[in-house]
Design a protein around this motif. Structure first.
Motif, short mmCIF file in Angstrom:
data_model
loop_
_atom_site.label_atom_id
_atom_site.label_comp_id
_atom_site.label_asym_id
_atom_site.label_seq_id
_atom_site.Cartn_x
_atom_site.Cartn_y
_atom_site.Cartn_z
N ALA A 93 21.41 1.03 22.24
CA ALA A 93 20.84 0.21 23.31
C ALA A 93 21.03 -1.29 23.05
O ALA A 93 20.50 -2.12 23.78
N GLY A 94 21.77 -1.63 21.97
CA GLY A 94 22.10 -3.03 21.71
C GLY A 94 21.27 -3.73 20.66
O GLY A 94 21.49 -4.92 20.38
N GLY A 95 20.32 -3.03 20.02
CA GLY A 95 19.48 -3.66 19.00
C GLY A 95 20.11 -3.62 17.61
O GLY A 95 21.14 -2.96 17.40
N THR A 96 19.51 -4.33 16.67
CA THR A 96 19.96 -4.26 15.27
C THR A 96 18.83 -3.70 14.41
O THR A 96 17.65 -3.94 14.68
N VAL A 97 19.23 -2.97 13.37
CA VAL A 97 18.24 -2.27 12.53
C VAL A 97 18.59 -2.44 11.06
O VAL A 97 19.75 -2.37 10.66
N GLU A 98 17.55 -2.67 10.24
CA GLU A 98 17.70 -2.63 8.77
C GLU A 98 16.85 -1.48 8.27
O GLU A 98 15.73 -1.29 8.74
N ASN A 99 17.37 -0.68 7.34
CA ASN A 99 16.69 0.54 6.87
C ASN A 99 16.12 0.38 5.46
O ASN A 99 16.85 -0.01 4.55
N LEU A 100 14.86 0.75 5.27
CA LEU A 100 14.24 0.80 3.95
C LEU A 100 13.63 2.18 3.74
O LEU A 100 13.10 2.77 4.68
N ARG A 101 13.72 2.68 2.49
CA ARG A 101 13.14 4.00 2.18
C ARG A 101 12.23 3.89 0.96
O ARG A 101 12.59 3.28 -0.03
N VAL A 102 11.06 4.54 1.05
CA VAL A 102 10.07 4.50 -0.03
C VAL A 102 9.90 5.92 -0.58
O VAL A 102 9.94 6.88 0.17
N PRO A 103 9.76 6.07 -1.91
CA PRO A 103 9.67 7.43 -2.48
C PRO A 103 8.44 8.21 -1.99
O PRO A 103 7.41 7.61 -1.66
N LEU A 104 8.58 9.54 -1.97
CA LEU A 104 7.48 10.42 -1.53
C LEU A 104 6.34 10.43 -2.55
O LEU A 104 5.18 10.39 -2.18
N ALA A 105 6.68 10.50 -3.83
CA ALA A 105 5.65 10.61 -4.88
C ALA A 105 5.06 9.23 -5.18
O ALA A 105 5.80 8.27 -5.40
N ASN A 106 3.76 9.12 -5.19
CA ASN A 106 3.02 7.88 -5.51
C ASN A 106 3.62 6.64 -4.86
O ASN A 106 4.00 5.70 -5.56
N PRO A 107 3.72 6.60 -3.55
CA PRO A 107 4.40 5.47 -2.91
C PRO A 107 3.63 4.15 -3.07
O PRO A 107 2.42 4.12 -2.91
N ASP A 108 4.36 3.09 -3.43
CA ASP A 108 3.82 1.73 -3.39
C ASP A 108 4.61 0.99 -2.31
O ASP A 108 5.81 0.75 -2.47
N PHE A 109 3.94 0.67 -1.21
CA PHE A 109 4.64 0.07 -0.08
C PHE A 109 4.86 -1.43 -0.24
O PHE A 109 5.67 -2.03 0.46
N SER A 110 4.12 -2.07 -1.20
CA SER A 110 4.11 -3.53 -1.29
C SER A 110 5.49 -4.17 -1.37
O SER A 110 5.78 -5.08 -0.60
#
Ligand code: DHB
Length: 366
Positions: free
Chosen positions: A166-183
């Motif tokens: 649809a014309g947008g731009t995206v950056e992808n980040l992935r965080v682990p499943l076990a004990n995730p720290d989102f900071s």
């Protein structure tokens, strides 16, 4: 002779560990379904056997093996996480025992065995409407942050493909499943300054995510928080506080879905369980519906006949109108766009748009 036999259902759930809320939701909903519909169907006595797999796939597999071989269960059901559902698929195929997936939501799961029927959802099914909504509502740049396993990768891929088309731009980040720290990931989001952050975390992980989102000041950054409804699941939502207000998500169930069926369900669930149902509870409740109605259609026969009886089944769920796709054995359902608002002093996902009869887009494209 079969009519006299007990039909045992082996319900395998994470009752402890990070996904324990999924287990308690589904167990409460399954017990409510049996209380409301009786413990005899098509002349067969229904016996529920609940097992805690602690969220570990090797345990799920061992428990399923024991239930199939020793208990001779007529169905295995539950499956709180994708790896847990996948670990059992070869056993279901080999033993010709229906496997009712009530929670796990990676698109490919139903392809792992012809004995799998799913009453939850798929991440591509829930995500595509969100990407379309974001694009239609003026967003140009989005960062995705997903838990790094099956459903998160499904969400990331679907969001990115739909939004960039649809014309947008995206950056992808992935965080682990076990004990995730989102900071550290949230710091990257703050630096990137997108119009919106799209998030997928499994049910049960949303509260910690929201806490860290707020601690980083992202709730006041002007970066809009969007996602699938897993992050604002009804089990945890009311405890998240006002930082969750205004979060827009797409999903197949909200506890304030406006229908007579849902109002009766929520009231009965709260009365017996003592807490609010979420989409996992509804997956469990509808999973029991397909088992009961399938047994009626087959005069109590299980195995392959039961799976065939479930294919194409259509009914009014508490989430809205649904059916089981006879080709894929996945559920076809409405996806709703919702916004977190206060209703009678409590936080809820209030539905404001409906995309009707959505099929899993990954399998629909094959
Ligand atoms: C899965 C688990 C969840 O808790 C959820 O909300 C969605 C998907 C899964 O592992 O498939």
């Amino acid at each position: 002779a079969r009519a006299q036999e007990t039909f045992k259902i082996g319900l395998i759930l994470p009752m402890t560990g990070a996904s324990a809320s999924t287990g308690r939701q589904i167990e409460a909903a399954v017990k409510l379904y049996i209380a409301q519909n009786g413990d005899t169907v098509a002349g067969r006595k229904v016996q529920l056997i609940v097992k805690d797999d602690t969220g570990v796939a090797d345990v799920t597999k061992r428990l399923a093996q024991e239930l199939i071989v020793n208990e001779k269960v007529g169905a295995v059901a539950g499956f709180g996480l994708t790896p847990l559902a996948l670990s059992v698929a070869p056993l279901a195929t080999q033993a010709k025992v229906p496997q009712v997936v009530m929670a796990a939501a990676t698109a490919t799961i139903t392809e792992a065995s012809p004995f799998i029927v799913r009453t939850s959802f798929t991440l591509p099914q829930a995500t595509q409407p969100m990407a379309e909504w974001a694009s239609a509502n003026g967003m140009k740049k989005v960062v995705t942050l997903v838990t790094d396993y099956g459903p998160g990768i499904d969400a990331e891929k679907t969001f990115t493909a739909t939004f960039t088309k649809a014309g947008g731009t995206v950056e992808n980040l992935r965080v682990p499943l076990a004990n995730p720290d989102f900071s550290p990931f949230l710091q990257k989001v703050a630096d990137a300054k997108p119009d919106a952050l799209f998030v997928f975390v499994p049910s049960g992980y949303g509260a910690q995510f929201m806490r860290q989102f707020t601690e980083r000041g992202l709730d006041k950054s002007g970066i809009k928080l969007i996602g699938t409804g897993d992050v604002t699941d009804d089990d945890l939502l009311n405890g998240m506080g006002d930082a969750a207000l205004g979060v827009v998500t797409s999903h197949h169930y909200s506890a304030v879905h406006d229908s007579a069926e849902n109002k009766a369900f929520v009231a009965a669930f709260k009365k017996t369980a003592g807490f609010r149902p979420n989409f996992m509870g509804v997956g469990g409740y509808d999973g029991m519906h397909v088992i009961y109605e399938g047994l009626k259609k087959t005069n109590g026969a299980g195995g392959e006949a039961l799976v065939n009886a479930i294919k194409g089944m259509a009914w009014t769920s508490v989430r809205g109108p649904v059916s089981i796709d006879p080709q894929t054995r996945d559920i076809i359902q409405n996806v709703y766009i919702r916004k977190v608002e206060k209703v009678d002093g409590e936080l809820y996902n209030v539905e404001f748009a409906t995309i009707p009869n959505v099929k899993d887009p990954v399998k629909a494209a094959k």
